[in-house]
Design an enzyme around this catalytic site. Sequence first.
Site, PDB file in Angstrom:
ATOM      1  N   SER A  33     138.914  17.973   5.757  1.00 29.62           N
ATOM      2  CA  SER A  33     140.324  18.258   5.507  1.00 29.62           C
ATOM      3  C   SER A  33     140.707  19.607   6.125  1.00 29.62           C
ATOM      4  CB  SER A  33     140.603  18.175   4.003  1.00 29.62           C
ATOM      5  OG  SER A  33     141.977  18.026   3.742  1.00 29.62           O
ATOM      6  N   HIS A  60     140.230  10.062   0.512  1.00 28.98           N
ATOM      7  CA  HIS A  60     140.253  11.310   1.269  1.00 28.98           C
ATOM      8  C   HIS A  60     139.028  12.181   0.981  1.00 28.98           C
ATOM      9  CE1 HIS A  60     141.801  14.688   3.467  1.00 28.98           C
ATOM     10  NE2 HIS A  60     141.895  15.447   2.389  1.00 28.98           N
ATOM     11  N   ASP A  83     148.496  32.679  -4.455  1.00 26.26           N
ATOM     12  CA  ASP A  83     149.697  33.246  -3.826  1.00 26.26           C
ATOM     13  C   ASP A  83     149.647  33.080  -2.306  1.00 26.26           C
ATOM     14  OD1 ASP A  83     150.611  33.958  -6.314  1.00 26.26           O
ATOM     15  OD2 ASP A  83     150.078  36.079  -6.131  1.00 26.26           O
TER      16      ASP A  83
END
Length: 251
Positions: free
Chosen positions: A85, A232, A173
């Site tokens: 990924s 996946h 963040d």
Amino acid sequence: MLETYNIGAPTERPPVLIAHGLFGSARNWGVIAKRMSERGRVVTVDMRNHGHSFRGAPHDYPAMAGDLAEVIENLGAQVDVIGHSMGGKAVMVLALTRPDLVRRVVVGDIAPVGYSHTQQGMIDAMRALDLSRVETRGDADRQLAEFVDDAGVRAFLLQSLDVKARAWRLNLDQLEADMAQVLGFPEISGTFEGPVLMLSGGASDYVLPEHRAAVKALFPAARFAKIPGAGHWLHAEKPREFEAACAAFLG
């Protein structure tokens, strides 16, 4: 530099470097890395803003590829790379920008294209946990179940929770700020002429027939294979089949 984990002794085979996906860590690959180390040295890493590696901007593929290049240069040998990924995109950019460092590439269930889905919901779910009320992983799982139905996805996310410290081992963040970079793929000129295996899950829709042209434009020698019944997270769902496909390809 990235936090690295070395398993197995060096042999005449090139070391294998494994790069995990978004919200993952090197520990996700512990079992596969241990089994693959019977053939030679395996190095797993925590990618930037994940696990025990450093926190920093930007979280994009040129930066991640640069991190991997630094690890390989420290190893002092050309390597075979496996990436899943986000890690798959990172190793593709590594191969395209530093082909001198890479012999063979296995890309797990991702294509060198931009994707329209977002992982923002996972970030929101992790942020929603009241960590002050977490004494055990079970406490965290019960809270997370309010936002994430799939028990397997919850288990995967919770591998990045330090229960004792009541903190995520993820820079949420920065991952949120650079989500568009993570979902995209940079414009890169040039090709990687070496062997590439695009290994996807048979039940996944991440690598589609319409992506083949983009793959072949960058990786002319790419081969495509599927693991039947895998989604996946093919390495977690079908670890033996994934490991066997990698072993056969890497030789």
